[in-house]
Design an enzyme around this catalytic site. Structure first.
Site, PDB file in Angstrom:
ATOM      1  CB  ALA A  23       0.945  10.449  29.284  1.00 57.74           C
ATOM      2  CG  MET A  27      -6.343  13.235  21.401  1.00 54.32           C
ATOM      3  SD  MET A  27      -5.741  15.004  20.503  1.00 54.32           S
ATOM      4  CE  MET A  27      -6.330  16.352  21.797  1.00 54.32           C
ATOM      5  NE  ARG A  49      -6.470   1.005  30.751  1.00 54.05           N
ATOM      6  CZ  ARG A  49      -7.840   1.235  30.689  1.00 54.05           C
ATOM      7  NH1 ARG A  49      -8.502   1.397  31.920  1.00 54.05           N
ATOM      8  NH2 ARG A  49      -8.621   1.624  29.609  1.00 54.05           N
ATOM      9  CB  ALA A 117     -11.838  21.871  24.909  1.00 61.65           C
ATOM     10  CG  ASN A 119     -12.650  19.499  17.935  1.00 60.54           C
ATOM     11  OD1 ASN A 119     -11.326  20.112  17.765  1.00 60.54           O
ATOM     12  ND2 ASN A 119     -13.418  18.696  17.263  1.00 60.54           N
ATOM     13  CG  PHE A 120      -8.371  20.897  22.619  1.00 61.07           C
ATOM     14  CD1 PHE A 120      -8.308  21.584  23.532  1.00 61.07           C
ATOM     15  CD2 PHE A 120      -8.316  19.467  23.207  1.00 61.07           C
ATOM     16  CE1 PHE A 120      -8.400  21.334  25.046  1.00 61.07           C
ATOM     17  CE2 PHE A 120      -8.473  19.157  24.466  1.00 61.07           C
ATOM     18  CZ  PHE A 120      -8.344  20.100  25.335  1.00 61.07           C
ATOM     19  CG  HIS A 147     -14.427  10.932  14.921  1.00 59.96           C
ATOM     20  ND1 HIS A 147     -15.911  11.605  14.676  1.00 59.96           N
ATOM     21  CD2 HIS A 147     -13.597  11.914  15.442  1.00 59.96           C
ATOM     22  CE1 HIS A 147     -15.723  12.781  15.353  1.00 59.96           C
ATOM     23  NE2 HIS A 147     -14.249  12.869  15.730  1.00 59.96           N
ATOM     24  CE  LYS A 151     -15.681  10.486  19.133  1.00 64.76           C
ATOM     25  NZ  LYS A 151     -14.836  10.918  20.191  1.00 64.76           N
ATOM     26  N   GLY A 157     -18.136  14.137  20.971  1.00 68.22           N
ATOM     27  CA  GLY A 157     -18.495  15.217  21.698  1.00 68.22           C
ATOM     28  C   GLY A 157     -18.681  16.450  21.201  1.00 68.22           C
TER      29      GLY A 157
END
Ligand SMILES: NC(=O)C1=CN([C@@H]2O[C@H](COP(=O)(O)OP(=O)(O)OC[C@H]3O[C@@H](n4cnc5c(N)ncnc54)[C@H](OP(=O)(O)O)[C@@H]3O)[C@@H](O)[C@H]2O)C=CC1
Ligand SMILES: O=C(O)C1=N[C@H](C(=O)O)C[C@H](O)C1
Length: 261
Positions: A23, A27, A49, A117, A119-120, A147, A151, A157
């Site tokens: 959270a 993202m 975490r 997914a 990619n959303f 990117h 990353k 992905g």
């Protein structure tokens, strides 16, 4: 605004209860905001975490959105499936073996849905489909993904998925290897080989998430490019998956079917 929805076995009019794993991440924090703002979803758990995943169960989450790290995603998905919580997975790095593992857990809980997914972003989903359509018409195909430098995984992905669909379309069309006379090469100069498609990964400050699929044949090239300049671009896809997952038990890879593609 009154929160209300009809999916994920919610009583008519009650919002979908959603937990976000990861959270506090780039993202995850966007997803927390999107779920909190949408009229038909309710944020019931934020897992970071070192937090126990039991927070999802205690919060009554019907759907978890998984946005962590390739090293932790599989354990988190397993927990959710075993606890009857649908999972929308955005974390990259799930290969065929990992998808097979998810399928085996779902066999024990056939009522649960997992949507993975790559990619959303709607434009990214469309660009993968466009690439799949174009693939059979060109003898050469390569992918450049670009990117932000934080990353963890390379190739992305999205690039791995794009390479797979392009490779499958090429094979279905009877295309052989793309022409390439390279015999002397510095390690990595020709990129990674994903199912025979070369993928080049750029990591650069100032970028978010970008991809070019390049096709070439006699006398012409075609470039299909998608750019996410802001992580808000991913949120309509996240919410779409959250809303749809209750009516899609089992494993779904990609948002194509949710978008009617
Ligand atoms: N499908 C899509 O459209 C998109 C997918 N992604 C993918 O989403 C993933 C996350 O990306 P991004 O947000 O940029 O990464 P971040 O590193 O910003 O966020 C990941 C967060 O997850 C936390 N985390 C790590 N392990 C766990 C765990 N076991 N349980 C709970 N939280 C954990 C991290 O904590 P800490 O900081 O302490 O390590 C961090 O806060 C990546 O795999 C990325 O490729 C990203 C964008 C779009
Ligand atoms: O890490 C990211 O940022 C992104 N990850 C996903 C991927 O690996 O394809 C999706 C998007 O490219 C952003």
């Amino acid at each position: 605004m009154q929160k209300g929805c009809r999916h994920v076995n919610s009583p008519v009019g009650s919002p979908i209860k959603v937990g976000v794993i990861g959270a506090r991440g780039r993202m995850g924090s966007e997803a927390v905001r999107a779920v909190g703002d949408a009229p038909d979803t309710e944020l019931v758990a934020q897992i970071n975490r070192d937090d126990s995943l039991s927070g999802l169960v205690e919060g009554g989450a019907q759907v978890a959105v998984e946005l962590t790290h390739p090293d932790s995603v599989l354990d988190n998905v397993r927990f959710c499936v075993e606890n009857g919580i649908h999972v929308v997975v955005g974390t990259s790095g799930l290969g065929q073996a990992e998808l097979d593992a998810v399928r085996s857990w779902l066999a024990e809980r056939p009522e649960v849905g997992v949507i993975v997914a790559p990619n959303f972003a709607i434009g990214a989903v469309l660009s993968m489909r466009f690439a799949e359509l174009a693939a059979r018409f060109f003898e050469s195909a390569e992918i450049v993904e670009l990117h932000h430098p934080k990353k963890a995984d390379a190739p992305s992905g999205t690039a791995a998925r794009t390479a797979q669909v392009v490779a499958r379309a090429r094979a279905d069309a009877g295309l052989g290897d793309a022409p390439d006379a390279t015999t002397k090469e510095l390690d990595g100069a020709r990129g990674a080989d994903v199912d025979g498609v070369r993928v080049h990964s750029v990591r650069m400050s100032g970028l978010v998430a970008h991809q070019e699929v390049l096709f070439g044949t006699e006398g012409e090239t075609l470039t299909i490019r998608h750019d996410s300049y802001d992580r808000r671009s991913f949120m309509p896809g996240v919410l779409l998956a959250v809303r749809e997952i209750g009516s899609r038990p089992g494993l779904t890879v990609g948002l194509d079917s949710l978008l009617g593609l």
